[in-house]
Enzyme design. Structure first.
Site, PDB file in Angstrom:
ATOM      1  N   HIS A   1       0.844  -1.197   0.000  1.00 34.80           N
ATOM      2  CA  HIS A   1       0.000   0.000   0.000  1.00 34.80           C
ATOM      3  C   HIS A   1       0.879   1.247   0.000  1.00 34.80           C
ATOM      4  CE1 HIS A   1      -3.152  -2.811   1.367  1.00 34.80           C
ATOM      5  NE2 HIS A   1      -3.995  -1.928   0.882  1.00 34.80           N
TER       6      HIS A   1
ATOM      7  N   LYS B   1      -0.001   4.777   4.545  1.00 31.78           N
ATOM      8  CA  LYS B   1      -1.122   4.010   5.126  1.00 31.78           C
ATOM      9  C   LYS B   1      -0.781   3.685   6.580  1.00 31.78           C
ATOM     10  CE  LYS B   1      -3.925  -0.188   4.615  1.00 31.78           C
ATOM     11  NZ  LYS B   1      -5.215   0.457   4.836  1.00 31.78           N
TER      12      LYS B   1
END
Ligand SMILES: NC(=O)c1ccc[n+]([C@@H]2O[C@H](COP(=O)([O-])OP(=O)(O)OC[C@H]3O[C@@H](n4cnc5c(N)ncnc54)[C@H](OP(=O)(O)O)[C@@H]3O)[C@@H](O)[C@H]2O)c1
Length: 265
Positions: A136, A140
């Site tokens: 990600h 994040k």
């Protein structure tokens, strides 16, 4: 139809764009200026709420929208597990329904089902070792992602090994995944976490044997898949009278797949 989106960030804006494509112009509201609470009178008479805000805002957002007459909610925000009983309680008390999903992508929901089935198959024969890789964007907050934790839970349950407890533990210990030294301990499920660049989400599940590897991969290219799932959840809420309280996204997927499978039978 008076549709409100709580949350003016990435997800809220993606849902707004998807709604506009269907001809609905939503009101998109960010953090309220006073007391952290939206004033019900200022919301007007609300038909549908999408919550894409912050975990600590969900309960008060739901309370404000209920006071404004809203009885249908799609809650995509994560990080409010501790408030879940309270949210469920106020919804039930008001006779209101919500679809709640940490991952609103239809593809991800189907991917979880595929992985669950794959884990049962590979667990039934000797020699295949599962692993998870997820990637990600750099900033994040959670590590591993909620989806990776759910994948780990399904793999451990699907394999049904004697090492269940140890392997389930690795899903929770996986904050150190990708940084721990040395070999993976016997019986542990390896979860590698990458936080770099701007990827909206990639999850890969592998089953490795000495002579071959199977890999299943889910890649989100942008947030449109989450927005499409949010609209599918709203359509599910509007299509019939649903019982009061929180409903899982799986209920939406069940109805979607059963309808399609029945039509093609
Ligand atoms: N279910 C899914 O498929 C899915 C997919 C993506 C993301 N998410 C989750 O959805 C949430 C939003 O994600 P995001 O990427 O859009 O985050 P984001 O870019 O940080 O946006 C969240 C926005 O909500 C605002 N906000 C804070 N309190 C609010 C309130 N009471 N009412 C309305 N808005 C408020 C924030 O303002 P401040 O900056 O002032 O706090 C921020 O602008 C997160 O919990 C994320 O984990 C879920």
């Amino acid at each position: 139809m008076n549709t409100i989106i709580f949350g003016d960030g990435n997800l809220g804006r993606a849902i707004a764009a998807a709604l506009r494509e269907t001809g609905t112009e939503p009101r998109i509201l960010g953090r309220p200026a006073t007391n952290g609470r939206h004033v019900p009178d200022a919301l007007g008479s609300v038909d549908m709420v999408f919550d894409a805000s912050r975990g600590d805002a969900v309960l008060t957002n739901v309370e404000s929208a209920l006071a404004a007459g809203c009885r249908r909610f799609v809650i995509g925000t994560t990080g409010w597990d501790a408030d879940r009983p309270a949210v469920d309680g106020v919804l039930r008390e008001a006779g209101a329904s919500a679809v709640v999903a940490a991952n609103l992508s239809v593809g991800a929901a189907l991917f979880l089902r595929i992985v669950e089935r794959a884990a049962a198959l590979y667990g039934a024969v000797d020699g295949f070792e599962p692993y998870i890789v997820e990637w990600h964007r750099r900033n994040k907050r959670d590590r591993p992602s909620g989806t990776a934790r759910e994948l780990a839970r399904l793999i451990v349950a699907g394999e049904g090994t004697a090492d269940d407890a140890a392997r389930a533990g690795t899903a929770d210990d996986a904050a150190r995944a990708g940084t721990a030294d040395g070999a993976t301990r016997a019986g542990e499920l390896e979860i590698a976490v990458v936080r770099a660049g701007s990827s909206p989400g990639m999850h890969l599940v592998g089953f490795d044997a000495p002579g071959e590897t199977i890999e299943l991969r889910l890649t989100a290219r942008d947030r449109s898949a989450y927005a499409a799932g949010a609209l599918a959840a709203a359509a599910w809420l509007s299509a019939a009278s649903r019982s009061a309280g929180c409903h899982p996204f799986d209920a939406v997927i069940d109805e979607m797949t059963q309808r399609t499978l029945a039509a093609t039978a």
